[in-house]
Design a protein around this motif. Structure first.
Motif, short mmCIF file in Angstrom:
data_model
loop_
_atom_site.label_atom_id
_atom_site.label_comp_id
_atom_site.label_asym_id
_atom_site.label_seq_id
_atom_site.Cartn_x
_atom_site.Cartn_y
_atom_site.Cartn_z
N UNK A 52 7.91 2.79 1.79
CA UNK A 52 6.52 2.37 1.69
C UNK A 52 6.41 0.99 1.06
N UNK A 53 7.22 0.72 0.06
CA UNK A 53 7.18 -0.60 -0.60
C UNK A 53 7.58 -1.70 0.38
N UNK A 54 8.64 -1.49 1.12
CA UNK A 54 9.07 -2.50 2.10
C UNK A 54 7.99 -2.72 3.15
N UNK A 55 7.39 -1.63 3.62
CA UNK A 55 6.33 -1.73 4.63
C UNK A 55 5.11 -2.47 4.07
N UNK A 57 4.81 -4.68 1.48
CA UNK A 57 4.93 -6.02 0.89
C UNK A 57 4.43 -7.13 1.82
N UNK A 58 4.63 -7.01 3.09
CA UNK A 58 4.14 -8.05 4.00
C UNK A 58 2.68 -7.89 4.37
N UNK A 59 2.10 -6.76 4.06
CA UNK A 59 0.73 -6.46 4.48
C UNK A 59 -0.30 -6.57 3.36
N UNK A 60 0.12 -6.39 2.12
CA UNK A 60 -0.79 -6.36 0.98
C UNK A 60 -0.24 -7.25 -0.13
N UNK A 61 -1.11 -7.72 -1.01
CA UNK A 61 -0.62 -8.48 -2.17
C UNK A 61 0.33 -7.62 -3.01
N UNK A 66 2.37 -2.56 -5.32
CA UNK A 66 3.37 -1.88 -6.16
C UNK A 66 2.70 -0.95 -7.16
N UNK A 67 1.57 -1.34 -7.71
CA UNK A 67 0.89 -0.47 -8.66
C UNK A 67 0.31 0.77 -7.98
#
Length: 112
Positions: A52-55, A57-61, A66-67
């Motif tokens: 989910x983090x990898x997905x 990172x390019x879509x959201x700040x 991360x929070x």
């Protein structure tokens, strides 16, 4: 850092941190169970969190992503810890918050 390295580091932090916290606060009569349950919960949630983090990172700040992911992990792991360690959901939530806060902060420090 690879996913496997991150998982091992997370487990190494998220096992002892709730055990020490539980002992210091006398919040749980079985601090070892809390620590072990936290490690298992980390192993269960980590692959999904990583993906989910990898997905995201390019879509959201970065910080909102991360929070939000960490908050979701705290909730899911609290449910797992409550079930595995036979804690109330409130105590399991505290254990999960302590464990994930410790690994999150140490992770930030390691990657800085």
């Amino acid at each position: 850092m690879s996913e496997a390295e991150a998982l091992l580091i997370s487990m190494a932090i998220e096992g002892p941190s709730p055990s020490f916290w539980s002992r210091s606060r006398a919040a749980e009569p079985r601090p070892l169970h809390a620590g072990l349950a936290s490690m298992v919960a980390t192993a269960v949630t980590h692959p999904q969190m990583w993906t989910l983090a990898i997905w995201s990172y390019g879509r959201f700040p970065y910080w909102p992503a991360i929070l939000s992911i960490e908050a979701l992990v705290v909730v899911v792991e609290a449910a797992l810890i409550a079930w595995m360690a036979r804690l109330t959901l409130a105590r399991a939530g505290a254990v999960s918050l302590v464990a994930n806060s410790a690994s999150f902060l140490i992770g930030l420090w390691l990657t800085a």
